[in-house]
Write an enzyme that holds these catalytic residues in place. Sequence first.
Site, mmCIF file in Angstrom:
data_model
loop_
_atom_site.group_PDB
_atom_site.id
_atom_site.type_symbol
_atom_site.label_atom_id
_atom_site.label_comp_id
_atom_site.label_asym_id
_atom_site.label_seq_id
_atom_site.Cartn_x
_atom_site.Cartn_y
_atom_site.Cartn_z
ATOM 1 C CD GLU A 113 32.912 83.635 34.771
ATOM 2 O OE1 GLU A 113 32.840 84.659 35.457
ATOM 3 O OE2 GLU A 113 33.945 82.937 34.699
ATOM 4 C CD GLU A 133 33.984 80.265 38.987
ATOM 5 O OE1 GLU A 133 34.215 80.458 37.792
ATOM 6 O OE2 GLU A 133 32.835 79.989 39.424
#
Length: 259
Positions: A113, A133
């Site tokens: 990210e 995740e």
Amino acid sequence: MTEEAPAPVVVTERVGPVLVITLNRPAARNAVDREVAQAVAAAVDLLDTDPELRVGILTGAGGYFCAGMDLKAFLRGESPRVAGRGFAGLVEATPAKPLIAAVDGPALAGGFEIVLAADLVVAAPTATFGLPEVRRGLVAAAGGLTRLPARLPRAIALEMVLTGKTMTAAQLHRLGLVNRLAPEGAVLATAIEFAEEIAANGPLAVQASKRVIDESSAWPAAEHFERTRQIVMPVFDSNDAREGATAFTERRAPVWTAT
């Protein structure tokens, strides 16, 4: 015998007009804790406020870009966020000046990210990227779910997010997410060359162009040209615009002043 001071968790180095920002926790795979987030935010502030700096490069030490949030710090109650800037002191308020991610090794979870928050990516072909995740019952909440499908075909982005699978820089280069592949061991040098290409151009023009590209996707179609004019017309009225035209006619390199 005095103890040596601990190494800084983020190291900044000026290379001419380029600011190299290095995540420096290799023993923790450069995972982000509160101290790292605050240091990155300070480095981004320096990049944007120092008129001598034109481009930033964000990289990681020790053959690892970033493993994302430091889970041990999280369990201690630390937040890897900075008010107004978000995770890693970056993802919710990126710099006005161009930022290149130089990736040599894994960039996973929040580390990916961070890469997606950068404007441009240079990577070794074997560098890996992923948002794993969901494999831990978590969600990529630091921009990955919105930025990844803007940078890749929707089906590829969904596959990465829903399976948690990783992809190599070579694969992502073919899909357009990675700008330049660099030889192993030459990622930072390649990123600096890339940054210097950008820094050779008019700084006001570069920043205005980046701002239009960053913001225009949210503009109503009927307002595109008017909003663009509001951002770019001050550049046409600047000393740098006159210097660029003068240097062209005089067949010399321009001397930019960012005014």
